[in-house]
Design an enzyme around this catalytic site. Structure first.
Site, short mmCIF file in Angstrom:
data_model
loop_
_atom_site.label_atom_id
_atom_site.label_comp_id
_atom_site.label_asym_id
_atom_site.label_seq_id
_atom_site.Cartn_x
_atom_site.Cartn_y
_atom_site.Cartn_z
N ARG A 201 0.85 -1.19 0.00
CA ARG A 201 0.00 0.00 0.00
C ARG A 201 0.89 1.24 0.00
O ARG A 201 2.08 1.17 0.31
CB ARG A 201 -0.90 0.00 1.24
CG ARG A 201 -1.96 -1.09 1.23
CD ARG A 201 -2.66 -1.17 2.58
NE ARG A 201 -3.24 0.11 2.96
CZ ARG A 201 -3.37 0.53 4.23
NH1 ARG A 201 -2.95 -0.21 5.22
NH2 ARG A 201 -3.93 1.70 4.49
N SER B 73 0.59 3.99 1.92
CA SER B 73 0.68 4.76 3.16
C SER B 73 2.13 4.80 3.64
O SER B 73 2.95 3.93 3.31
CB SER B 73 -0.20 4.14 4.25
OG SER B 73 0.37 2.93 4.73
N ASP C 40 -3.86 -7.59 8.65
CA ASP C 40 -4.78 -7.23 7.57
C ASP C 40 -5.00 -8.37 6.58
O ASP C 40 -5.87 -8.28 5.72
CB ASP C 40 -4.27 -6.00 6.81
CG ASP C 40 -4.22 -4.75 7.67
OD1 ASP C 40 -5.00 -4.67 8.63
OD2 ASP C 40 -3.41 -3.87 7.37
N ARG D 131 -12.76 -4.94 18.46
CA ARG D 131 -12.00 -5.74 19.42
C ARG D 131 -11.49 -4.88 20.58
O ARG D 131 -11.65 -5.24 21.76
CB ARG D 131 -10.81 -6.41 18.71
CG ARG D 131 -9.83 -7.11 19.66
CD ARG D 131 -8.58 -7.57 18.91
NE ARG D 131 -7.89 -6.47 18.26
CZ ARG D 131 -7.03 -5.65 18.87
NH1 ARG D 131 -6.78 -5.79 20.15
NH2 ARG D 131 -6.45 -4.68 18.21
N ARG D 132 -10.89 -3.76 20.25
CA ARG D 132 -10.36 -2.88 21.30
C ARG D 132 -11.48 -2.31 22.16
O ARG D 132 -11.40 -2.30 23.39
CB ARG D 132 -9.53 -1.76 20.67
CG ARG D 132 -8.23 -2.22 20.07
CD ARG D 132 -7.58 -1.13 19.22
NE ARG D 132 -6.27 -1.57 18.70
CZ ARG D 132 -5.72 -1.11 17.59
NH1 ARG D 132 -6.35 -0.20 16.86
NH2 ARG D 132 -4.54 -1.55 17.19
N ARG E 297 -10.75 7.05 12.06
CA ARG E 297 -10.08 6.47 10.90
C ARG E 297 -8.92 7.34 10.47
O ARG E 297 -8.79 8.47 10.88
CB ARG E 297 -11.07 6.33 9.74
CG ARG E 297 -11.95 5.10 9.80
CD ARG E 297 -12.58 4.83 8.45
NE ARG E 297 -11.59 4.47 7.43
CZ ARG E 297 -11.87 4.27 6.15
NH1 ARG E 297 -13.10 4.41 5.71
NH2 ARG E 297 -10.92 3.95 5.30
N ASN F 179 -4.54 7.34 8.77
CA ASN F 179 -3.24 6.80 9.12
C ASN F 179 -2.80 7.33 10.48
O ASN F 179 -3.52 8.12 11.11
CB ASN F 179 -2.20 7.13 8.02
CG ASN F 179 -2.06 8.63 7.80
OD1 ASN F 179 -2.16 9.42 8.73
ND2 ASN F 179 -1.81 9.03 6.56
N THR G 279 -2.65 11.16 10.86
CA THR G 279 -3.99 11.74 10.84
C THR G 279 -4.71 11.53 12.15
O THR G 279 -5.34 12.45 12.69
CB THR G 279 -4.81 11.13 9.69
OG1 THR G 279 -4.16 11.41 8.44
CG2 THR G 279 -6.22 11.69 9.67
N ARG G 280 -4.63 10.34 12.69
CA ARG G 280 -5.32 10.05 13.95
C ARG G 280 -4.75 10.87 15.10
O ARG G 280 -5.50 11.41 15.91
CB ARG G 280 -5.22 8.55 14.26
CG ARG G 280 -5.95 7.67 13.29
CD ARG G 280 -6.00 6.23 13.77
NE ARG G 280 -6.37 5.32 12.70
CZ ARG G 280 -6.79 4.08 12.88
NH1 ARG G 280 -6.88 3.59 14.10
NH2 ARG G 280 -7.11 3.32 11.87
N CYS H 84 -11.81 -9.52 9.75
CA CYS H 84 -11.09 -8.54 10.56
C CYS H 84 -12.05 -7.70 11.40
O CYS H 84 -11.63 -6.96 12.27
CB CYS H 84 -10.24 -7.64 9.68
SG CYS H 84 -11.16 -6.65 8.49
#
Length: 351
Positions: free
Chosen positions: A24, A26, A97, A149-150, A167, A169, A172-173, A266
């Site tokens: 990817r 990113s 992933d 999950r978290r 949401r 990367n 960004t978060r 996932c």
């Protein structure tokens, strides 16, 4: 004479082997690919490794909730298409992933050394002196995560906290977290991503089964890198053998077997933790928690594991222990809820 599309490229002028590495686009994904290439170059200095970045469906669409993409293969489908077509020779994935069942003709060829698999807490700037751990957060504090999950596991221990989707990367978060008008107090992220991108200075607390106030198991394969290749491309498979870490591979195969047996994509909140405890004995801990954090199925086994095949069977036994403890009932409810909420504003999103 042209080079067959299903084999690594050899440039005639220099007779140099070229391996096209898919990933990817990113920043984190590129760093991961570069790390794998650095390992390979140490053993194969004459090979030309070339990074080929591609966007996944989720990379192209930043608006649609992740669950609407259909779950499995969300981050991998486009890259696998390139691999099958012969445009790529290997693909470097975040192992968490990767679907647990791969397309015909493709295999999980290699797993190198694993980064820290734990989840971590990142506190908003300006609140670091006030909060260090999840236990420090007051009722109503907002935790940012896009992981069922978290969220489920934290709710189990801290039911007074609130959760909102986040949401993007890593940069960004963290930027959203630190914004002056941000409603978030903390983010929950994977340690591996922060360590690989050099942002580990923001880690306030590590979360695992033994951390006081932590008590959280990580995602299947988290911290690991999965290198996917064509099953019939022996030349490339031979190149990868030298960077395989068998202890990591066996542990990750056991984790993936738990997921595969429970048929969870996932978006299913399965938490796991593996640890070698001596004499080839592997401890595998797993949990499935309902979204409200009020019901859970837990399992743990320690067995001597020497091969990938044994690891797969080990994972099946742990999955059965989870099922016997009520995991399937929890998963059935989560699947039903996700389908019922598919077109609503705040659906469940993947882990």
């Amino acid at each position: 004479m042209s080079t067959p599309a299903t084999h690594p490229v050899i440039t005639p002028a220099a007779s140099k082997l070229v391996i096209r590495v898919g990933t990817r686009k990113s920043a984190l994904a590129i760093k991961q690919a570069e790390y794998v290439i650095s390992l390979l170059r140490k053993q194969h200095p004459t090979v030309d490794f070339q990074i080929k970045g591609m966007d996944s469906a989720a990379d192209k669409d930043k608006v649609t909730a992740l669950y609407k993409f259909g779950g499995k293969g969300l981050w991998t489908n486009e890259l696998e298409a390139g691999l099958r077509a012969g445009a790529l020779d290997i693909v470097v994935h975040s192992l968490k992933d990767m679907p647990t069942s791969l397309p015909d003709g493709l295999i999980l060829a290699c797993i190198p050394e694993r980064e820290d698999a734990r989840d971590v807490v990142v506190v908003k700037k300006g609140l670091e002196d006030k909060y260090k751990t999840l236990a420090d957060l007051p009722p109503g504090a907002v935790v940012g995560t896009s992981s069922v999950r978290r969220m489920a596991q934290i709710k189990r221990r801290y039911p007074h906290l609130q959760f909102k989707d986040m949401r993007g990367n890593i940069d960004t978060r963290v930027r959203k977290l630190d914004a002056e008008d941000s409603e978030f107090s903390v983010l929950i992220l994977a340690a591996a991503g922060l360590l690989r991108t050099g942002v580990d200075g923001r880690i306030s607390q590590y979360l695992d089964s033994t951390t006081e106030g932590g008590g959280m198991l990580h995602a299947v394969g988290q911290g690991g890198l999965g290198i996917e290749a064509r099953a019939d491309d022996q030349k490339t498979l031979d190149l990868l053998k030298g960077i395989q870490n068998m202890e990591v591979r066996i542990a990750c195969e056991a984790e993936r077997s738990v997921m595969r047996t429970l048929e969870g994509g996932c978006s299913i909140p399965i938490g796991v933790e593996t640890k070698w405890v001596g004499d080839n004995k592997l401890r595998l801990t797993a949990t499935v928690v309902n979204v409200e954090g009020t019901e859970a199925a837990d399992a743990e086994k320690i067995e001597e594991i020497n091969t990938i095949e044994e690891a797969v069977e080990f994972g099946k036994r742990v999955a059965q222990q989870l099922t016997d403890s009520g995991a399937q009932k929890i998963l059935d409810v989560i699947n039903a809820d996700r389908e019922a909420n598919r077109d609503k504003a705040e659906p469940w999103v993947p882990a």
